[in-house]
Enzyme design. Structure first.
Site, PDB file in Angstrom:
ATOM      1  N   ARG A 151      40.914  36.250  37.767  1.00  0.00           N
ATOM      2  CA  ARG A 151      42.543  36.745  37.661  1.00  0.00           C
ATOM      3  C   ARG A 151      42.779  36.938  39.681  1.00  0.00           C
ATOM      4  O   ARG A 151      42.680  35.315  39.972  1.00  0.00           O
ATOM      5  CB  ARG A 151      43.363  37.961  37.296  1.00  0.00           C
ATOM      6  CG  ARG A 151      44.984  37.627  37.158  1.00  0.00           C
ATOM      7  CD  ARG A 151      45.625  38.097  36.890  1.00  0.00           C
ATOM      8  NE  ARG A 151      44.939  39.550  37.918  1.00  0.00           N
ATOM      9  CZ  ARG A 151      45.842  40.570  38.733  1.00  0.00           C
ATOM     10  NH1 ARG A 151      47.066  39.452  38.760  1.00  0.00           N
ATOM     11  NH2 ARG A 151      45.621  41.235  39.380  1.00  0.00           N
ATOM     12  N   LYS A 152      42.343  37.520  40.124  1.00  0.00           N
ATOM     13  CA  LYS A 152      42.009  37.550  41.435  1.00  0.00           C
ATOM     14  C   LYS A 152      40.669  38.013  42.085  1.00  0.00           C
ATOM     15  O   LYS A 152      40.643  37.572  43.270  1.00  0.00           O
ATOM     16  CB  LYS A 152      43.891  38.083  41.900  1.00  0.00           C
ATOM     17  CG  LYS A 152      45.142  37.873  42.166  1.00  0.00           C
ATOM     18  CD  LYS A 152      45.964  38.351  42.842  1.00  0.00           C
ATOM     19  CE  LYS A 152      47.309  37.956  42.858  1.00  0.00           C
ATOM     20  NZ  LYS A 152      47.929  38.548  43.624  1.00  0.00           N
ATOM     21  N   GLY A 153      40.243  38.978  41.108  1.00  0.00           N
ATOM     22  CA  GLY A 153      39.349  39.684  42.051  1.00  0.00           C
ATOM     23  C   GLY A 153      39.390  40.080  43.533  1.00  0.00           C
ATOM     24  O   GLY A 153      38.206  40.200  43.986  1.00  0.00           O
ATOM     25  N   SER A 159      45.775  44.839  36.738  1.00  0.00           N
ATOM     26  CA  SER A 159      45.117  43.775  35.626  1.00  0.00           C
ATOM     27  C   SER A 159      44.727  43.757  34.687  1.00  0.00           C
ATOM     28  O   SER A 159      45.440  42.203  33.986  1.00  0.00           O
ATOM     29  CB  SER A 159      43.311  44.557  36.094  1.00  0.00           C
ATOM     30  OG  SER A 159      43.063  43.214  35.858  1.00  0.00           O
ATOM     31  N   TYR A 176      33.895  49.946  40.986  1.00  0.00           N
ATOM     32  CA  TYR A 176      34.263  47.926  41.518  1.00  0.00           C
ATOM     33  C   TYR A 176      34.379  47.366  42.937  1.00  0.00           C
ATOM     34  O   TYR A 176      33.893  47.702  43.540  1.00  0.00           O
ATOM     35  CB  TYR A 176      35.988  47.516  40.616  1.00  0.00           C
ATOM     36  CG  TYR A 176      36.032  46.384  40.944  1.00  0.00           C
ATOM     37  CD1 TYR A 176      35.322  45.696  40.298  1.00  0.00           C
ATOM     38  CD2 TYR A 176      36.675  46.423  42.439  1.00  0.00           C
ATOM     39  CE1 TYR A 176      36.180  44.119  40.199  1.00  0.00           C
ATOM     40  CE2 TYR A 176      37.261  44.406  42.415  1.00  0.00           C
ATOM     41  CZ  TYR A 176      37.116  43.298  41.320  1.00  0.00           C
ATOM     42  OH  TYR A 176      37.491  42.529  41.372  1.00  0.00           O
ATOM     43  N   ARG A 189      37.231  51.285  38.274  1.00  0.00           N
ATOM     44  CA  ARG A 189      37.924  50.553  38.739  1.00  0.00           C
ATOM     45  C   ARG A 189      38.479  51.916  39.825  1.00  0.00           C
ATOM     46  O   ARG A 189      39.218  52.489  38.366  1.00  0.00           O
ATOM     47  CB  ARG A 189      38.741  49.445  38.390  1.00  0.00           C
ATOM     48  CG  ARG A 189      39.592  48.709  39.077  1.00  0.00           C
ATOM     49  CD  ARG A 189      39.390  47.275  38.620  1.00  0.00           C
ATOM     50  NE  ARG A 189      39.761  45.942  39.615  1.00  0.00           N
ATOM     51  CZ  ARG A 189      40.336  44.860  40.011  1.00  0.00           C
ATOM     52  NH1 ARG A 189      39.843  44.679  38.296  1.00  0.00           N
ATOM     53  NH2 ARG A 189      40.999  44.390  41.044  1.00  0.00           N
ATOM     54  N   HIS A 203      32.943  49.145  25.226  1.00  0.00           N
ATOM     55  CA  HIS A 203      34.279  50.036  26.112  1.00  0.00           C
ATOM     56  C   HIS A 203      34.515  51.233  25.559  1.00  0.00           C
ATOM     57  O   HIS A 203      35.286  52.045  25.153  1.00  0.00           O
ATOM     58  CB  HIS A 203      35.538  48.890  25.630  1.00  0.00           C
ATOM     59  CG  HIS A 203      36.074  47.477  26.083  1.00  0.00           C
ATOM     60  ND1 HIS A 203      35.275  47.805  27.674  1.00  0.00           N
ATOM     61  CD2 HIS A 203      36.155  46.203  25.919  1.00  0.00           C
ATOM     62  CE1 HIS A 203      35.495  46.583  28.413  1.00  0.00           C
ATOM     63  NE2 HIS A 203      36.079  45.659  27.250  1.00  0.00           N
ATOM     64  N   THR A 258      33.935  44.680  34.097  1.00  0.00           N
ATOM     65  CA  THR A 258      32.853  44.140  32.729  1.00  0.00           C
ATOM     66  C   THR A 258      32.700  42.883  32.731  1.00  0.00           C
ATOM     67  O   THR A 258      31.064  43.158  33.149  1.00  0.00           O
ATOM     68  CB  THR A 258      33.919  44.491  31.766  1.00  0.00           C
ATOM     69  OG1 THR A 258      34.322  45.600  31.688  1.00  0.00           O
ATOM     70  CG2 THR A 258      32.570  44.219  30.547  1.00  0.00           C
ATOM     71  N   THR A 259      33.039  42.116  33.404  1.00  0.00           N
ATOM     72  CA  THR A 259      32.685  40.497  33.548  1.00  0.00           C
ATOM     73  C   THR A 259      31.538  40.448  34.580  1.00  0.00           C
ATOM     74  O   THR A 259      30.740  39.506  34.237  1.00  0.00           O
ATOM     75  CB  THR A 259      34.039  39.757  33.794  1.00  0.00           C
ATOM     76  OG1 THR A 259      34.864  40.022  32.108  1.00  0.00           O
ATOM     77  CG2 THR A 259      33.548  37.953  32.896  1.00  0.00           C
TER      78      THR A 259
HETATM   79  P1  A3P Z   1      41.738  41.015  38.180  1.00  0.00           P
HETATM   80  O1  A3P Z   1      42.853  40.834  37.062  1.00  0.00           O
HETATM   81  O2  A3P Z   1      42.319  42.363  39.429  1.00  0.00           O
HETATM   82  O3  A3P Z   1      41.876  40.236  39.058  1.00  0.00           O
HETATM   83  P2  A3P Z   1      36.884  43.069  32.683  1.00  0.00           P
HETATM   84  O4  A3P Z   1      36.295  41.956  33.478  1.00  0.00           O
HETATM   85  O5  A3P Z   1      36.607  44.080  32.895  1.00  0.00           O
HETATM   86  O6  A3P Z   1      37.755  42.156  31.741  1.00  0.00           O
HETATM   87  O7  A3P Z   1      37.824  42.725  34.218  1.00  0.00           O
HETATM   88  C1  A3P Z   1      38.529  41.754  34.901  1.00  0.00           C
HETATM   89  C2  A3P Z   1      39.238  42.027  36.385  1.00  0.00           C
HETATM   90  O8  A3P Z   1      37.803  41.764  37.083  1.00  0.00           O
HETATM   91  C3  A3P Z   1      40.211  40.796  36.971  1.00  0.00           C
HETATM   92  O9  A3P Z   1      40.722  41.770  38.133  1.00  0.00           O
HETATM   93  C4  A3P Z   1      38.778  39.789  37.499  1.00  0.00           C
HETATM   94  O10 A3P Z   1      39.577  38.861  37.946  1.00  0.00           O
HETATM   95  C5  A3P Z   1      38.090  40.671  37.922  1.00  0.00           C
HETATM   96  N1  A3P Z   1      36.499  40.329  38.062  1.00  0.00           N
HETATM   97  C6  A3P Z   1      35.722  39.255  36.836  1.00  0.00           C
HETATM   98  N2  A3P Z   1      35.227  38.821  37.454  1.00  0.00           N
HETATM   99  C7  A3P Z   1      34.657  39.538  38.936  1.00  0.00           C
HETATM  100  C8  A3P Z   1      33.314  38.594  39.939  1.00  0.00           C
HETATM  101  N3  A3P Z   1      32.345  38.060  40.055  1.00  0.00           N
HETATM  102  N4  A3P Z   1      33.634  39.648  41.180  1.00  0.00           N
HETATM  103  C9  A3P Z   1      34.740  39.824  41.456  1.00  0.00           C
HETATM  104  N5  A3P Z   1      35.987  40.668  40.549  1.00  0.00           N
HETATM  105  C10 A3P Z   1      36.194  39.450  39.251  1.00  0.00           C
END
Ligand code: A3P
Length: 318
Positions: A284-286, A160, A218, A152, A130, A70-71
């Protein structure tokens, strides 16, 4: 008015009392509302959104289950749509962050008044949600509003989510072990779950009305980011010109919204996201496939079976 605000407070309190509950994977209570497991904070928000949001034909709604990207999608869509207003070097994302520039419809507004104020926002308005597809207000479905859904691989989404839930858990909420959380997840008990119903709602809508609902994954976005940014821009009605492409603008947007760049935004390092959660918790990790570092082969098999059982007939796979 104050009276209406009070009324919705009372209504949502009453409603919540009669809903089935479960403990979510962060130890928080989830309520089964309109077929989906929702955190309490979002129920009043969803009610307000359903009653008071008036969609405009230029609106853009970014929908997802939490932890699906989402972010990232917020950052990309915002940048694509507003690229003629701000240079990438001066993007408001740096200071306000993706959740600051694209609010959530069910978390960021707490009264009818606030929804009415949204009429004054510059167009196109971009919001996150959501909400499951079937819970979207009629005006969203019936107007020319565009919806972009990001999903995803459920295994990665689960890890995650579990990590995030543990991170933001309140002191009075009990820690839920990976095994218990996983069990709940497979029964559909997680924020906005069951994931298969959430996915299918948007998937079907994207097949029936491809001009209205764009369905993204994703993993695909990671693999071929530039292609998907182009696709997003075309879908939203903000296609890149030949010149922009030649200048490498799409690559620049991809870089601006990459995990590595976003991690270093001031807004990520020191800002707050929705519900007062530290913005840094949303990155977190992405990575794709991180769940394999946590789940046993039998857990992986269980989710793979679920995906087959619930999603295969629809043509959706991971
Ligand atoms: P991980 O916990 O696997 O790292 P949301 O935005 O829907 O809450 O999802 C969060 C997940 O998207 C997290 O996954 C986060 O690290 C990842 N995320 C956030 N920004 C990102 C970006 N720019 N590119 C890729 N993944 C990203």
């Amino acid at each position: 008015t104050e009276k209406e605000a009070e009324q919705i407070d009372v209504e949502s309190q009453e409603l919540v009392q009669n809903l089935p509950t479960e403990i979510g994977m962060g130890g928080n209570i989830l309520y089964q509302y309109q077929g989906f497991w929702c955190p309490k904070v979002s129920i009043k928000g969803m009610m307000l959104f359903q009653h008071h949001f008036k969609a405009q034909k230029t609106d853009i709604i970014l929908a997802s289950i939490p932890k699906s990207g989402t972010t990232w999608l917020k950052a990309l869509a915002y940048t694509v749509v507003n690229r003629s207003h701000y240079s990438l070097e001066e993007s408001p994302l740096f200071t306000n962050g993706p959740h600051g520039v694209v609010p959530f419809l069910e978390f960021d507004f707490s009264s009818k008044n606030q929804f009415q104020e949204l009429d004054k926002l510059a167009k196109p308005r971009i919001f996150g949600t959501h909400s499951p597809y079937l819970a979207l207000p009629r005006s969203v479905k019936e107007s020319a509003t565009k919806i972009v859904y990001v999903c995803r691989n459920p295994l990665d989404m689960f890890i995650s989510y579990w990590k995030f839930s543990g991170n933001i858990r309140k002191e009075n909420e009990k820690h839920v072990s990976l095994e218990d959380a996983f069990d709940k997840f497979c029964q559909g008990v997680h924020g906005y779950g069951p994931f298969w119903d959430h996915l299918l709602g948007y998937w079907k809508a994207s097949i029936e009305t491809p001009d209205k609902v764009l369905f993204l994954k994703y993993e695909d976005m990671k693999k071929n980011n530039v292609f998907h940014i182009k696709k997003l821009a075309d879908f939203l009605g903000f296609p890149f010109s030949v010149d922009e492409e030649k200048q490498g603008l799409i690559e620049e947007i991809s870089k601006l919204c990459s995990f590595e760049s976003m991690e270093n935004y001031e807004a990520t390092k020191s800002g707050t996201g929705p519900l007062g959660i530290p913005a840094s918790a949303f990155l977190r990790k992405g990575k794709v496939g991180d769940s394999l570092n946590y789940l046993t082969p039998s857990m992986v098999g269980r989710v793979e079976n679920l995906i087959q059982e619930k999603l295969q007939v629809s043509g959706l796979s991971f």
